[in-house]
Design an enzyme around this catalytic site. Structure first.
Site, PDB file in Angstrom:
ATOM      1  N   GLU A  16       0.849  -1.188   0.000  1.00  0.00           N
ATOM      2  CA  GLU A  16       0.000   0.000   0.000  1.00  0.00           C
ATOM      3  C   GLU A  16       0.886   1.240   0.000  1.00  0.00           C
ATOM      4  O   GLU A  16       1.897   1.302   0.697  1.00  0.00           O
ATOM      5  CB  GLU A  16      -0.898   0.039   1.233  1.00  0.00           C
ATOM      6  N   HIS A  75      -8.099   3.046  -3.746  1.00  0.00           N
ATOM      7  CA  HIS A  75      -9.000   3.175  -2.607  1.00  0.00           C
ATOM      8  C   HIS A  75     -10.140   4.128  -2.968  1.00  0.00           C
ATOM      9  O   HIS A  75      -9.922   5.166  -3.601  1.00  0.00           O
ATOM     10  CB  HIS A  75      -8.262   3.740  -1.395  1.00  0.00           C
ATOM     11  N   ASP A 107     -12.962   7.418   7.095  1.00  0.00           N
ATOM     12  CA  ASP A 107     -13.057   8.035   8.419  1.00  0.00           C
ATOM     13  C   ASP A 107     -13.735   9.390   8.330  1.00  0.00           C
ATOM     14  O   ASP A 107     -13.587  10.122   7.348  1.00  0.00           O
ATOM     15  CB  ASP A 107     -11.661   8.214   9.025  1.00  0.00           C
TER      16      ASP A 107
END
Length: 285
Positions: A16, A75, A107
């Site tokens: 990642e 993502h 988030d």
């Protein structure tokens, strides 16, 4: 290539990375991408910016990874997106030949009211499937110790089953430091009828403050063995980096010996750490 097709052939090994901040030229991350792609991972996923508003940078970085003959996954956090914004992102991914999406809720961002068009990642996954069929491979996130917002691990796995049934073809775990938590999670997921491949997410610890912040965000626990490492080496960045790499390698060797579907390294854009790990485990994959 859809990354879900790899698991039937091999143990998947992936990285990642994150894009640079908006005020920093995107090209500054290219040398890192070149070094990481040179380690021949099966794919490199690219995170989004704060608040889920860094989608264009995500696509740009993912496109660069594709140009390096390495597969990629973008993502897509949905908490601050509406349907038109998701469709716009899907079109950009399509134009750049990016087939893999890591679909996330994301988030909450202080000062930004969530749009709540997609309250959960499962809602986003279902929407992408409804709009595009099997055009994209959709990856979901999972939490070996349970999502911080879930009351119990069992409740979280019930939600995970909904995510898989909505169309997630594979899963990547949040970071964890005790493999027993991961194995317990696998057992319970299997009992719940989850049959998709699950990659273990591993974060090599190189900075004490960094890991304390990450643990606070994701709810991972630090086993006593790891706490002793932080206590002994936390004052020495080089020593902690080397101890953190050794701990991560030890975790991965155990995971591979137990037949894990794949290993996903949270590189924090650090090619040195990724190289040390890749070199250590290459013959085991």
């Amino acid at each position: 290539m859809k990354t879900c097709d790899l698991f039937s052939k091999k143990t998947v090994f992936s990285f990642e990375v994150f894009p640079p901040k908006k005020e920093i030229p995107v090209e500054t991350v290219y040398p890192t991408l070149e070094k990481l792609s040179g380690l021949h991972p099966d794919f490199i996923s690219v995170t989004c910016g704060a608040g889920g508003k860094g989608g264009n940078l995500t696509v740009e970085v993912a496109s660069k990874i594709k140009s390096l003959n390495c597969e990629t996954a973008a993502h897509l956090p949905c908490i601050n997106l509406d349907k038109d914004e998701v469709l716009d992102t899907l079109q950009k991914l399509r134009e750049h030949r990016i087939e893999n999406i890591l679909a996330l809720r994301g988030d909450k961002t202080p000062g930004i009211e969530p749009k709540c068009v997609f309250p959960h990642a499962s809602d986003l996954i279902a929407f992408i499937r409804q709009q595009t069929g099997d055009e994209f491979n959709i990856i979901g996130a999972c939490y070996p110790e349970g999502h911080p917002n879930s009351k119990t691990l069992a409740e979280d796995i019930d939600h995970l089953k909904i995510k898989v049934d909505a169309g997630a073809s594979e899963l990547i775990t949040q970071l964890f430091f005790d493999n027993r938590d991961f194995y317990n999670f696998l057992d319970k997921s299997t009992q719940a009828g989850i049959r998709v491949p699950i990659e273990a997410g591993i974060m090599p610890v190189t900075n004490k403050k960094q890991i304390e912040r990450m643990v606070t965000l994701c709810g991972a626990t630090l086993p006593l063995k790891f706490q002793k490492i932080l206590t002994r080496y936390g004052h020495d960045n080089t020593a902690l980096r080397d101890a953190g790499i050794a701990y991560a390698i030890d975790q991965i060797v155990d995971l591979l010996a137990n037949g894990v579907d794949g290993v996903h390294i949270y590189t924090m854009n650090n090619p040195y750490v990724a190289t040390r790990i890749a070199d250590a485990i290459r013959t085991l994959l």
